[in-house]
Design a protein around this motif. Structure first.
Motif, PDB file in Angstrom:
ATOM      1  N   PHE A  70      35.777  25.803  27.370  1.00  6.60           N
ATOM      2  CA  PHE A  70      37.062  26.392  28.388  1.00  6.60           C
ATOM      3  C   PHE A  70      38.116  25.951  28.266  1.00  6.60           C
ATOM      4  CE2 PHE A  70      32.638  26.940  30.560  1.00  6.60           C
ATOM      5  CZ  PHE A  70      33.099  28.626  31.581  1.00  6.60           C
ATOM      6  N   ARG A  71      39.303  26.115  28.220  1.00 12.58           N
ATOM      7  CA  ARG A  71      40.315  26.120  27.897  1.00 12.58           C
ATOM      8  C   ARG A  71      41.537  27.193  29.076  1.00 12.58           C
ATOM      9  NH1 ARG A  71      39.265  28.020  23.429  1.00 12.58           N
ATOM     10  NH2 ARG A  71      40.291  29.519  21.982  1.00 12.58           N
ATOM     11  N   GLN A  72      42.413  26.385  29.304  1.00 15.24           N
ATOM     12  CA  GLN A  72      43.616  26.959  30.129  1.00 15.24           C
ATOM     13  C   GLN A  72      44.548  27.466  29.423  1.00 15.24           C
ATOM     14  OE1 GLN A  72      45.730  23.768  32.118  1.00 15.24           O
ATOM     15  NE2 GLN A  72      47.811  24.783  32.077  1.00 15.24           N
ATOM     16  N   ILE A  73      44.102  28.899  29.564  1.00 13.18           N
ATOM     17  CA  ILE A  73      45.546  30.084  29.451  1.00 13.18           C
ATOM     18  C   ILE A  73      46.635  29.642  30.096  1.00 13.18           C
ATOM     19  CG2 ILE A  73      45.838  32.087  28.164  1.00 13.18           C
ATOM     20  CD1 ILE A  73      42.972  32.250  28.346  1.00 13.18           C
ATOM     21  N   GLY A  74      47.675  29.741  29.220  1.00 10.16           N
ATOM     22  CA  GLY A  74      49.324  29.742  30.391  1.00 10.16           C
ATOM     23  C   GLY A  74      49.483  28.449  31.179  1.00 10.16           C
ATOM     24  N   ASP A  75      50.587  28.677  32.225  1.00  5.93           N
ATOM     25  CA  ASP A  75      50.645  27.964  33.400  1.00  5.93           C
ATOM     26  C   ASP A  75      50.155  27.261  34.481  1.00  5.93           C
ATOM     27  OD1 ASP A  75      53.014  27.217  31.570  1.00  5.93           O
ATOM     28  OD2 ASP A  75      53.960  28.075  32.207  1.00  5.93           O
ATOM     29  N   VAL A  76      49.716  26.776  34.731  1.00  9.26           N
ATOM     30  CA  VAL A  76      49.459  26.414  36.121  1.00  9.26           C
ATOM     31  C   VAL A  76      50.013  27.121  37.467  1.00  9.26           C
ATOM     32  CG1 VAL A  76      48.227  25.088  38.440  1.00  9.26           C
ATOM     33  CG2 VAL A  76      47.555  24.708  35.527  1.00  9.26           C
ATOM     34  N   ASP A  77      50.213  27.762  38.727  1.00  9.34           N
ATOM     35  CA  ASP A  77      51.149  28.155  39.767  1.00  9.34           C
ATOM     36  C   ASP A  77      50.660  27.659  40.764  1.00  9.34           C
ATOM     37  OD1 ASP A  77      52.418  29.185  40.675  1.00  9.34           O
ATOM     38  OD2 ASP A  77      51.433  30.793  40.729  1.00  9.34           O
ATOM     39  N   SER A  78      51.153  26.669  40.974  1.00  7.14           N
ATOM     40  CA  SER A  78      50.443  25.914  42.475  1.00  7.14           C
ATOM     41  C   SER A  78      51.301  25.705  43.782  1.00  7.14           C
ATOM     42  CB  SER A  78      49.885  24.265  42.110  1.00  7.14           C
ATOM     43  OG  SER A  78      50.614  23.713  42.232  1.00  7.14           O
ATOM     44  N   HIS A  79      51.143  25.936  44.859  1.00  5.15           N
ATOM     45  CA  HIS A  79      51.883  25.593  46.205  1.00  5.15           C
ATOM     46  C   HIS A  79      50.905  24.981  47.166  1.00  5.15           C
ATOM     47  CE1 HIS A  79      50.580  29.016  48.581  1.00  5.15           C
ATOM     48  NE2 HIS A  79      50.819  29.289  46.908  1.00  5.15           N
ATOM     49  N   HIS A  80      51.548  23.630  48.441  1.00  5.23           N
ATOM     50  CA  HIS A  80      50.648  23.892  49.530  1.00  5.23           C
ATOM     51  C   HIS A  80      49.464  23.126  48.592  1.00  5.23           C
ATOM     52  CE1 HIS A  80      53.689  26.233  51.078  1.00  5.23           C
ATOM     53  NE2 HIS A  80      53.710  25.321  52.385  1.00  5.23           N
ATOM     54  N   ASP A  81      48.509  23.383  49.507  1.00  3.36           N
ATOM     55  CA  ASP A  81      47.215  23.100  48.773  1.00  3.36           C
ATOM     56  C   ASP A  81      46.149  24.107  47.506  1.00  3.36           C
ATOM     57  OD1 ASP A  81      46.688  24.819  50.462  1.00  3.36           O
ATOM     58  OD2 ASP A  81      45.289  23.994  51.727  1.00  3.36           O
ATOM     59  N   VAL A  82      46.977  25.329  47.479  1.00  2.00           N
ATOM     60  CA  VAL A  82      46.299  26.445  46.370  1.00  2.00           C
ATOM     61  C   VAL A  82      47.027  26.048  45.199  1.00  2.00           C
ATOM     62  CG1 VAL A  82      45.975  28.261  46.159  1.00  2.00           C
ATOM     63  CG2 VAL A  82      46.104  27.723  48.962  1.00  2.00           C
ATOM     64  N   CYS A  83      46.108  26.116  43.728  1.00  2.00           N
ATOM     65  CA  CYS A  83      46.536  26.374  42.877  1.00  2.00           C
ATOM     66  C   CYS A  83      45.676  27.394  42.043  1.00  2.00           C
ATOM     67  CB  CYS A  83      46.677  25.426  42.266  1.00  2.00           C
ATOM     68  SG  CYS A  83      44.670  24.766  41.371  1.00  2.00           S
ATOM     69  N   ARG A  84      46.261  28.406  40.898  1.00  2.00           N
ATOM     70  CA  ARG A  84      45.311  29.325  40.803  1.00  2.00           C
ATOM     71  C   ARG A  84      45.900  29.538  38.834  1.00  2.00           C
ATOM     72  NH1 ARG A  84      49.754  35.086  40.656  1.00  2.00           N
ATOM     73  NH2 ARG A  84      51.750  33.886  40.352  1.00  2.00           N
ATOM     74  N   PHE A  85      45.352  29.350  37.485  1.00  2.00           N
ATOM     75  CA  PHE A  85      45.142  29.478  36.724  1.00  2.00           C
ATOM     76  C   PHE A  85      44.081  30.521  36.038  1.00  2.00           C
ATOM     77  CE2 PHE A  85      41.979  26.317  37.771  1.00  2.00           C
ATOM     78  CZ  PHE A  85      41.427  26.743  37.367  1.00  2.00           C
ATOM     79  N   GLN A  86      44.665  31.052  35.020  1.00  2.00           N
ATOM     80  CA  GLN A  86      43.582  31.668  33.935  1.00  2.00           C
ATOM     81  C   GLN A  86      42.715  30.932  32.355  1.00  2.00           C
ATOM     82  OE1 GLN A  86      45.547  34.577  30.890  1.00  2.00           O
ATOM     83  NE2 GLN A  86      44.032  36.326  32.036  1.00  2.00           N
ATOM     84  N   GLY A  93      39.344  26.579  18.897  1.00  2.00           N
ATOM     85  CA  GLY A  93      40.547  27.252  17.891  1.00  2.00           C
ATOM     86  C   GLY A  93      40.362  28.994  17.866  1.00  2.00           C
ATOM     87  N   ALA A  94      39.428  29.358  18.740  1.00  2.00           N
ATOM     88  CA  ALA A  94      39.643  31.294  18.066  1.00  2.00           C
ATOM     89  C   ALA A  94      39.577  31.621  19.094  1.00  2.00           C
ATOM     90  CB  ALA A  94      37.863  31.349  18.069  1.00  2.00           C
ATOM     91  N   GLU A  95      39.866  32.987  19.332  1.00  2.33           N
ATOM     92  CA  GLU A  95      39.875  34.113  20.362  1.00  2.33           C
ATOM     93  C   GLU A  95      39.136  33.719  21.475  1.00  2.33           C
ATOM     94  OE1 GLU A  95      42.124  36.863  22.494  1.00  2.33           O
ATOM     95  OE2 GLU A  95      42.758  35.818  21.155  1.00  2.33           O
ATOM     96  N   PRO A  96      39.723  33.819  22.674  1.00  4.70           N
ATOM     97  CA  PRO A  96      37.874  33.661  23.763  1.00  4.70           C
ATOM     98  C   PRO A  96      37.694  34.597  23.932  1.00  4.70           C
ATOM     99  CG  PRO A  96      40.011  32.344  24.742  1.00  4.70           C
ATOM    100  CD  PRO A  96      40.779  33.313  23.074  1.00  4.70           C
ATOM    101  N   LEU A  97      35.753  34.279  24.209  1.00 10.46           N
ATOM    102  CA  LEU A  97      35.666  35.364  24.615  1.00 10.46           C
ATOM    103  C   LEU A  97      35.019  35.786  25.594  1.00 10.46           C
ATOM    104  CD1 LEU A  97      31.700  34.482  21.948  1.00 10.46           C
ATOM    105  CD2 LEU A  97      33.380  35.580  21.321  1.00 10.46           C
ATOM    106  N   VAL A  98      35.257  35.314  26.756  1.00  7.74           N
ATOM    107  CA  VAL A  98      35.723  35.270  27.878  1.00  7.74           C
ATOM    108  C   VAL A  98      37.219  35.161  29.043  1.00  7.74           C
ATOM    109  CG1 VAL A  98      34.339  35.280  30.353  1.00  7.74           C
ATOM    110  CG2 VAL A  98      32.925  34.931  28.046  1.00  7.74           C
ATOM    111  N   ILE A  99      37.711  35.715  29.597  1.00  7.16           N
ATOM    112  CA  ILE A  99      39.056  35.644  30.225  1.00  7.16           C
ATOM    113  C   ILE A  99      38.946  35.674  31.434  1.00  7.16           C
ATOM    114  CG2 ILE A  99      41.354  35.472  30.339  1.00  7.16           C
ATOM    115  CD1 ILE A  99      41.222  36.360  27.497  1.00  7.16           C
ATOM    116  N   GLY A 100      39.379  34.466  31.989  1.00 13.35           N
ATOM    117  CA  GLY A 100      38.826  34.250  33.565  1.00 13.35           C
ATOM    118  C   GLY A 100      40.090  33.495  34.616  1.00 13.35           C
ATOM    119  N   PHE A 101      40.521  34.142  35.651  1.00 15.36           N
ATOM    120  CA  PHE A 101      41.224  33.624  36.314  1.00 15.36           C
ATOM    121  C   PHE A 101      40.972  33.481  37.659  1.00 15.36           C
ATOM    122  CE2 PHE A 101      44.802  34.170  40.051  1.00 15.36           C
ATOM    123  CZ  PHE A 101      46.204  34.009  39.161  1.00 15.36           C
TER     124      PHE A 101
END
Length: 124
Positions: A70-86, A93-101
């Motif tokens: 698993f690896r982070q894609i893009g930036d982490v968006d957070s405020h208060h007690d919540v964050c979201r990330f892809q 080093g290869a294209e992910p097979l699964v992408i989630g959020f």
């Protein structure tokens, strides 16, 4: 009590480290550091609570996708007690097979208490 982790990139790195750890004892320690004892993880394929439930889920994903990380894609968006990330799951080093959020709720001590996961791309 574990060291406080700031909601954001540090938290996401600790979270992903737990998902990537293949040694059971080290994974358990990573889960304990990143999650509360009663943490809940829910996505379209799973709904588990507690460290043992998370550990079993992570071990199952690792069996289904051996050698992938698993690896982070893009930036982490957070405020208060919540964050979201892809995130992506695939060979290093290869294209992910699964992408989630994921949307993560964090306690005052900086650990994950709730994860709402979404799967954006899954293998056929």
């Amino acid at each position: 009590m574990p060291a406080t982790i700031t909601p954001g990139t540090d938290l996401v790195q600790a979270y992903l480290a737990a998902w990537n750890e293949t040694d059971p004892a080290t994974r358990k320690a990573a889960i304990d550091a990143a999650f509360t004892p009663d943490a809940r993880y829910v996505d379209p394929l799973a709904d588990v609570s507690g460290a043992d439930g998370l550990d079993a889920l992570i071990a199952g994903v690792q069996q289904q996708f051996p050698g992938m990380e698993f690896r982070q894609i893009g930036d982490v968006d957070s405020h208060h007690d919540v964050c979201r990330f892809q995130w992506g799951l695939g060979p290093a080093g290869a294209e992910p097979l699964v992408i989630g959020f994921d949307v993560v709720v964090v306690t005052a001590d900086g650990r994950v208490t709730t994860v709402h996961g979404f799967l954006d791309r899954v293998p056929a």
